[in-house]
Design a protein around this motif. Structure first.
Motif, PDB file in Angstrom:
ATOM      1  N   HIS B 109       0.820  -1.225   0.000  1.00 40.47           N
ATOM      2  CA  HIS B 109       0.000   0.000   0.000  1.00 40.47           C
ATOM      3  C   HIS B 109       0.850   1.268   0.000  1.00 40.47           C
ATOM      4  O   HIS B 109       0.321   2.359  -0.192  1.00 40.47           O
ATOM      5  CB  HIS B 109      -0.969   0.017   1.191  1.00 40.47           C
ATOM      6  N   PHE B 112       0.426   4.010  -2.688  1.00 43.42           N
ATOM      7  CA  PHE B 112      -0.916   4.579  -2.845  1.00 43.42           C
ATOM      8  C   PHE B 112      -1.375   5.345  -1.615  1.00 43.42           C
ATOM      9  O   PHE B 112      -2.097   6.323  -1.731  1.00 43.42           O
ATOM     10  CB  PHE B 112      -1.908   3.455  -3.194  1.00 43.42           C
ATOM     11  N   VAL B 113      -0.960   4.900  -0.432  1.00 42.64           N
ATOM     12  CA  VAL B 113      -1.409   5.544   0.810  1.00 42.64           C
ATOM     13  C   VAL B 113      -0.337   6.511   1.342  1.00 42.64           C
ATOM     14  O   VAL B 113      -0.656   7.565   1.874  1.00 42.64           O
ATOM     15  CB  VAL B 113      -1.786   4.481   1.864  1.00 42.64           C
ATOM     16  N   GLU B 121       4.533   5.310  -7.374  1.00 43.71           N
ATOM     17  CA  GLU B 121       4.437   4.669  -8.677  1.00 43.71           C
ATOM     18  C   GLU B 121       5.580   5.193  -9.546  1.00 43.71           C
ATOM     19  O   GLU B 121       5.984   6.343  -9.371  1.00 43.71           O
ATOM     20  CB  GLU B 121       3.084   4.995  -9.307  1.00 43.71           C
TER      21      GLU B 121
END
Lengths: 229, 280
Positions: B109, B112-113, B121
């Motif tokens: 995660h 994204f978090v 990314e």
């Protein structure tokens, strides 16, 4: 009271007992490349629109770790979960698992998309196989949606009118006539989409919006829940 | 109903540095308890006529509602000279204590978090790592985890590939060992001590033992609190709130091997306070 109206009021079936299409949002409130929460009776949804404009209604729960997909993001034609970036296509199929970029996700991983269509500026969702189209609110156009913290009975009492078998409540206050397309939310809560005649002026629409707020305040003041609070 | 074995475990209920004679009311597994400093300077955990066992360790006051069968787990690094010990404080989260631990064990995660801090990314791939339940210690261990991080720690300058090890020595506690940017060859220690207030509500007490002589204490605390507040937005939006132990309920991948082992270990010990056994 006709049978459809009766079924709707007793069973909580929206808006008619046969197909159960639910008006979950206005089309304008789900712009391209966005996602927002929506509700069917007993089921949370993630409503989203792809960059190209395709509308979809997924279960609001990522099958990976249960995260609400309505907190996610839309890129291109896919909805991604904010937790691990798992991406789902318009048919609900998982198209990407970023932790394993070279893996093709198994076909069994799916965001459980529901039947969805847009008609008359409203997004309609159906949890089962729809047997008939959603009701036609001919001659009416949507203005806005609002949440009402009251039961259907309280709103009907406030409006001095009853909802029909399409889930439509017509009422007049201070000479302003409005229609509200109703959908149930969790608990004694309603989602009301305010509709006016298609030829209404800008001033008419503002007046309709204020009239809906007046009905909301009256219904909420009448509700036993607000009386207790 | 059978006795819940988690009742005999040790749990954090406050910071040693914040103890006072007036004390504080808190909750442990639904039981209201009072945490205070006794007349002799010793921590006291009480509830009306009851007095609970107490340990002061790793900056926190620990107690148990049951009869602990063993001492609180050890962290040898907590006594290593040259480390700075950071009481991060507390974050209340409306989620199962077990969900909070499982999230701490997850690296996929990060991009994204914790975007542009612990991950970014397109560096999303989780390479194969090793997971085992160490029978002698009765702990879950995950080792040889490598992940690219834009800013692995407050002391990191630019992106590095960080190595991680995770340890779960108790059902609501986890210890993370990670690459120490200013001191190669040593591990920074970051822990997550979770106080189960109820099955769907917890107080999370992160604590750190770092090699970092330069970053101001307040910055170290802010960094860790930022990370955990980002996690909270996830933890409060997972459904169901309870951790599902039914394998049919959620779909893991190879990146979730630590989570799978943790769930298996919980099930084996019947550590089910905060868990959902059958899908509902």
């Amino acid at each position: 009271m006709d049978l459809a109206t009766l079924a709707w009021k007793i069973e909580g079936m929206f808006p008619n007992a046969l197909c159960q299409w639910v008006p979950v949002a206005l089309s304008v409130d789900v712009p391209a490349a966005t996602v927002s929460p929506g509700w069917l009776p007993g089921l949370e949804l993630a409503l989203w629109r792809s960059a190209a404009g395709h509308i979809a209604a997924s279960s609001n729960r990522c099958p990976h770790r249960g995260m609400r997909l309505s907190h996610g993001f839309v890129r291109g034609e896919n909805l991604s979960c904010i937790y691990h970036g798992w991406s789902f296509g318009p048919d609900g199929g998982c198209v990407r698992i970023p932790a394993h970029p070279d893996m093709t996700p198994p076909a069994t991983i799916n965001s459980q998309n529901k039947a969805v269509l847009e008609a008359g500026g409203i997004v309609w969702v159906c949890d089962s196989n729809p047997k008939s189209p959603p009701p036609d609110f001919h001659g009416l156009v949507p203005v806005r949606s609002l949440t009402i913290e009251a039961s259907l009975a309280a709103l009907e009492a406030a409006a001095r009118a009853v909802a029909d078998g399409k889930g439509l409540l017509a009422a007049t206050i201070d000479g302003v006539r409005i229609h509200m397309a109703l959908a149930p939310l969790a608990g004694p809560q309603l989602l009301a989409h305010v509709l006016v005649a298609a030829d209404s002026t800008c001033e008419d629409r503002i007046a309709a919006s204020r009239a809906a707020e007046a009905f909301r305040r009256m219904a909420e003041a009448m509700s036993p829940e607000s009386a207790a609070a | 109903m059978t006795r819940q074995p988690m009742i005999d475990e040790w749990y954090p209920v406050g910071l040693v540095s914040k103890l006072s004679t007036t004390g504080q009311d808190t909750m442990l597994m639904g039981q209201p308890v009072h945490v205070a400093l006794g007349n002799g300077g010793e921590p006291l955990v009480t509830a009306q006529s009851r007095r609970f066992p107490v340990i002061s360790r790793f900056g926190h006051v620990w107690t148990s509602l049951g009869e602990p069968k063993k001492d609180l787990f050890a962290i040898p690094e907590a006594y290593q000279p040259g480390r700075r010990f950071v009481d991060v404080g507390v974050v209340r989260v409306r989620c199962s204590p077990l969900r909070a631990v499982e999230n701490f064990l997850d690296i996929a995660h990060f991009p994204f978090v914790h975007t542009d801090i612990l991950g970014a990314e397109p560096h999303t791939e989780v390479q194969r790592y090793e997971v085992e339940i160490r029978e002698r210690e009765d702990e879950v261990w995950a080792t040889k985890i490598h992940f690219y991080q834009p800013q692995a720690a407050k002391s990191a300058e630019g992106g590095i590939t960080t190595e991680y090890m995770y340890r779960v020595p108790a059902p609501t506690c986890s210890i993370l060992y990670k690459t120490c940017p200013p001191r190669p060859g040593e591990w920074d220690v970051i822990t997550l001590f979770v106080q189960p207030l109820g099955e769907e509500l917890c107080d999370v007490w992160p604590w750190m033992a770092l090699f970092d002589d330069t970053t101001p204490m307040v910055d170290l605390i802010h960094f860790q609190q930022l990370i955990f507040l980002q996690d909270r937005s996830i933890l409060e939006n997972q459904m169901p709130r309870l951790l599902p132990l039914d394998p049919a309920m959620e779909i893991p991948t190879r990146a979730d091997m630590t989570s799978v082992a943790y769930r298996r270990w919980l099930k084996r010990h019947n550590y089910t306070y905060g868990a959902q056994l059958v899908a509902q």
